[in-house]
Design a protein around this motif. Structure first.
Motif, mmCIF file in Angstrom:
data_model
loop_
_atom_site.group_PDB
_atom_site.id
_atom_site.type_symbol
_atom_site.label_atom_id
_atom_site.label_comp_id
_atom_site.label_asym_id
_atom_site.label_seq_id
_atom_site.Cartn_x
_atom_site.Cartn_y
_atom_site.Cartn_z
ATOM 1 N N ARG A 58 -10.125 -17.567 16.364
ATOM 2 C CA ARG A 58 -9.370 -18.428 15.466
ATOM 3 C C ARG A 58 -8.798 -19.641 16.193
ATOM 4 N NH1 ARG A 58 -11.948 -16.581 12.295
ATOM 5 N NH2 ARG A 58 -11.460 -15.432 10.403
ATOM 6 N N VAL A 59 -8.421 -19.494 17.437
ATOM 7 C CA VAL A 59 -7.892 -20.608 18.222
ATOM 8 C C VAL A 59 -8.610 -20.621 19.563
ATOM 9 C CG1 VAL A 59 -5.851 -21.620 19.307
ATOM 10 C CG2 VAL A 59 -5.639 -20.452 17.104
ATOM 11 N N MET A 60 -9.065 -21.801 19.951
ATOM 12 C CA MET A 60 -9.771 -21.925 21.220
ATOM 13 C C MET A 60 -9.162 -23.023 22.062
ATOM 14 S SD MET A 60 -13.793 -21.464 20.324
ATOM 15 C CE MET A 60 -14.415 -19.921 19.666
ATOM 16 N N GLY A 61 -9.134 -22.791 23.338
ATOM 17 C CA GLY A 61 -8.681 -23.786 24.295
ATOM 18 C C GLY A 61 -9.427 -23.562 25.595
ATOM 19 N N SER A 62 -8.963 -24.187 26.648
ATOM 20 C CA SER A 62 -9.566 -24.023 27.961
ATOM 21 C C SER A 62 -8.512 -23.522 28.937
ATOM 22 C CB SER A 62 -10.153 -25.354 28.451
ATOM 23 O OG SER A 62 -11.223 -25.765 27.621
ATOM 24 N N THR A 63 -8.967 -22.927 30.011
ATOM 25 C CA THR A 63 -8.092 -22.408 31.045
ATOM 26 C C THR A 63 -8.850 -22.473 32.368
ATOM 27 O OG1 THR A 63 -6.739 -20.497 31.709
ATOM 28 C CG2 THR A 63 -8.814 -20.015 30.616
ATOM 29 N N TRP A 64 -8.140 -22.322 33.482
ATOM 30 C CA TRP A 64 -8.828 -22.376 34.775
ATOM 31 C C TRP A 64 -8.106 -21.529 35.809
ATOM 32 C CZ3 TRP A 64 -6.136 -25.641 38.456
ATOM 33 C CH2 TRP A 64 -5.129 -26.440 37.882
ATOM 34 N N LEU A 65 -8.911 -20.937 36.672
ATOM 35 C CA LEU A 65 -8.442 -19.978 37.655
ATOM 36 C C LEU A 65 -7.677 -20.679 38.773
ATOM 37 C CD1 LEU A 65 -8.779 -16.879 38.249
ATOM 38 C CD2 LEU A 65 -10.674 -17.544 39.760
ATOM 39 N N ILE A 66 -6.498 -20.126 39.119
ATOM 40 C CA ILE A 66 -5.736 -20.693 40.230
ATOM 41 C C ILE A 66 -5.535 -19.700 41.369
ATOM 42 C CG2 ILE A 66 -4.546 -22.526 38.990
ATOM 43 C CD1 ILE A 66 -2.200 -20.689 38.538
ATOM 44 N N ASP A 67 -5.709 -18.400 41.088
ATOM 45 C CA ASP A 67 -5.621 -17.390 42.138
ATOM 46 C C ASP A 67 -6.453 -16.185 41.719
ATOM 47 O OD1 ASP A 67 -4.696 -15.138 43.799
ATOM 48 O OD2 ASP A 67 -3.215 -16.552 44.536
ATOM 49 N N GLY A 68 -7.639 -16.046 42.351
ATOM 50 C CA GLY A 68 -8.546 -14.979 41.969
ATOM 51 C C GLY A 68 -8.032 -13.600 42.326
ATOM 52 N N GLY A 69 -7.340 -13.474 43.448
ATOM 53 C CA GLY A 69 -6.831 -12.173 43.858
ATOM 54 C C GLY A 69 -5.838 -11.599 42.883
ATOM 55 N N ARG A 70 -5.081 -12.468 42.224
ATOM 56 C CA ARG A 70 -4.070 -12.036 41.257
ATOM 57 C C ARG A 70 -4.519 -12.229 39.809
ATOM 58 N NH1 ARG A 70 -1.730 -13.559 45.854
ATOM 59 N NH2 ARG A 70 0.119 -12.438 46.602
ATOM 60 N N GLY A 71 -5.688 -12.784 39.632
ATOM 61 C CA GLY A 71 -6.178 -12.998 38.277
ATOM 62 C C GLY A 71 -5.321 -13.966 37.489
ATOM 63 N N ALA A 72 -4.806 -14.999 38.159
ATOM 64 C CA ALA A 72 -3.898 -15.958 37.526
ATOM 65 C C ALA A 72 -4.639 -17.230 37.129
ATOM 66 C CB ALA A 72 -2.757 -16.307 38.479
ATOM 67 N N LEU A 73 -4.279 -17.746 35.949
ATOM 68 C CA LEU A 73 -4.906 -18.958 35.435
ATOM 69 C C LEU A 73 -3.852 -19.894 34.863
ATOM 70 C CD1 LEU A 73 -6.611 -16.255 33.987
ATOM 71 C CD2 LEU A 73 -8.362 -18.027 34.092
ATOM 72 N N PHE A 74 -4.187 -21.168 34.808
ATOM 73 C CA PHE A 74 -3.376 -22.175 34.124
ATOM 74 C C PHE A 74 -4.003 -22.492 32.774
ATOM 75 C CE2 PHE A 74 -1.255 -24.581 37.881
ATOM 76 C CZ PHE A 74 -0.056 -23.946 37.638
ATOM 77 N N THR A 75 -3.160 -22.758 31.776
ATOM 78 C CA THR A 75 -3.600 -23.388 30.545
ATOM 79 C C THR A 75 -2.418 -24.174 29.996
ATOM 80 O OG1 THR A 75 -4.752 -23.068 28.440
ATOM 81 C CG2 THR A 75 -3.006 -21.507 28.944
ATOM 82 N N ALA A 76 -2.637 -24.833 28.848
ATOM 83 C CA ALA A 76 -1.559 -25.571 28.194
ATOM 84 C C ALA A 76 -0.765 -24.628 27.295
ATOM 85 C CB ALA A 76 -2.136 -26.724 27.369
ATOM 86 N N LYS A 77 0.554 -24.782 27.296
ATOM 87 C CA LYS A 77 1.407 -23.916 26.489
ATOM 88 C C LYS A 77 1.080 -24.022 25.003
ATOM 89 C CE LYS A 77 6.298 -23.042 25.393
ATOM 90 N NZ LYS A 77 6.235 -23.494 23.987
ATOM 91 N N HIS A 78 0.737 -25.225 24.544
ATOM 92 C CA HIS A 78 0.503 -25.368 23.109
ATOM 93 C C HIS A 78 -0.727 -24.595 22.634
ATOM 94 C CE1 HIS A 78 -1.893 -29.011 24.507
ATOM 95 N NE2 HIS A 78 -2.747 -28.441 23.681
ATOM 96 N N VAL A 79 -1.642 -24.274 23.533
ATOM 97 C CA VAL A 79 -2.795 -23.455 23.142
ATOM 98 C C VAL A 79 -2.338 -22.035 22.821
ATOM 99 C CG1 VAL A 79 -5.009 -22.507 23.876
ATOM 100 C CG2 VAL A 79 -4.388 -24.839 24.517
#
Length: 317
Positions: A58-79
């Protein structure tokens, strides 16, 4: 410098129900969904982010990996806000990350009070060796200058008509058939047929240190504070994107360092509203009745403004 202009915060890419109307899928097991994978996965640290309702996108956005060991990603809050009236509490297993051929469940782990950014975390066990190498994020603020070349990267869906036009112009879209395989979408009409595409678009920095009111902050009690505290930089793409950049929200902007290695310099936040594009005779022409649009300007959250989020992501468990 305070720049006053109207930008549409492109927030999200909400797939209209009419676009998602499909024939009943054959009564066979969907191995992609069962095995948590999708075909055509690229070895890049950028992913499609999907908020589902009842197993449907229903809602799509993009995200990107910032720390693979911790499985952490950045995205925009509004998404992440968009799913339930600005509530970031997503339902169980309804926040999915499509990253490098695998599908992961995620959740919002950290939200700053003023910036349009969040840290997502992959939920449950995962093999960090299967994750792509994250882009470098400098501990020093990137020294961006007006005129610098950058690349806009993220995932969103393109109409078949747009893909065909791009190919004729020499820009073949990098299709990743997530809608067809993982979600079993069958459109049955070429004019509304769409599929997920990975965009990596060259752009040029045109303005730095911009302060601007984003549309959805107008009724926000913290709107004025966000306006005074936040600065952005704007870029213009080297080619016309032809329709809204919606869906690229939360994606990454990278700049090549002196060694030719990509370095993350910002998070995609907003776009200048698309404009109608006329031919030399002043006519709008489109095979499916969709007028060609001009879309080329984006507003970017600088990576140094979310350094605390990045530091948090590298410490979290």
């Amino acid at each position: 410098m305070i720049v006053r202009c109207r930008l549409v915060l492109f927030l999200i890419f909400v797939l209209c129900s009419s676009m998602l109307t499909s024939c009943n899928p054959p009564p066979v097991e969907n191995l992609y969904r069962k095995e948590g994978r999708f075909p055509g996965g690229l070895n890049v640290p950028v992913a499609l982010l999907v908020a589902e309702w009842g197993g449907k996108p229903r809602v799509m956005g993009s995200t990107w990996l910032i720390d693979g060991g911790r499985g952490a990603l950045f995205t925009a809050k509004h998404v992440t806000d968009a799913l339930m009236n600005s509530t970031i509490e997503l339902g169980a297993n309804e926040c999915k990350v499509f990253l490098s051929g695998r599908v992961y469940t995620c959740f919002v782990d950290r939200v700053p009070p003023l910036r349009d950014a969040v840290v997502l975390k992959i939920l449950g066990p995962f093999n960090s060796a299967e994750l792509p190498t994250p882009y470098k994020i400098s501990t020093e603020p990137p020294k961006l200058k007006v005129g610098d070349t950058v690349f806009v990267q993220g995932f969103h869906s393109h109409l078949k008509e747009i893909r065909d036009i791009n190919e004729k112009e020499g820009f073949r879209d990098m299709v990743v058939p997530i809608l067809q395989t993982f979600y079993e979408r069958r459109f049955g009409n070429e004019c509304i047929d769409r599929e997920i595409v990975f965009d990596s678009i060259e752009a040029r920095v045109i303005k730095l240190n911009i302060r601007i009111k984003i549309d959805d902050q107008e009724n926000d009690p913290m709107g004025e504070l966000k306006y005074s505290a936040n600065t952005y930089f704007s870029i213009v793409t080297s080619r016309n994107h032809k329709f809204s950049f919606g869906g690229l929200s939360g994606g990454v902007v990278v700049k090549l360092d002196k060694n030719g290695e990509p370095e993350a310099v910002g998070i995609i936040t907003a776009e200048k509203p698309v404009e109608f594009k006329y031919d030399k005779n002043g006519r709008l022409i489109s095979p499916c009745g969709l007028p060609p649009l001009a879309a080329d300007t984006l507003l970017i959250t600088p990576i140094e403004s979310v350094k605390e989020l990045y530091d948090y992501a590298r410490r979290m468990r």
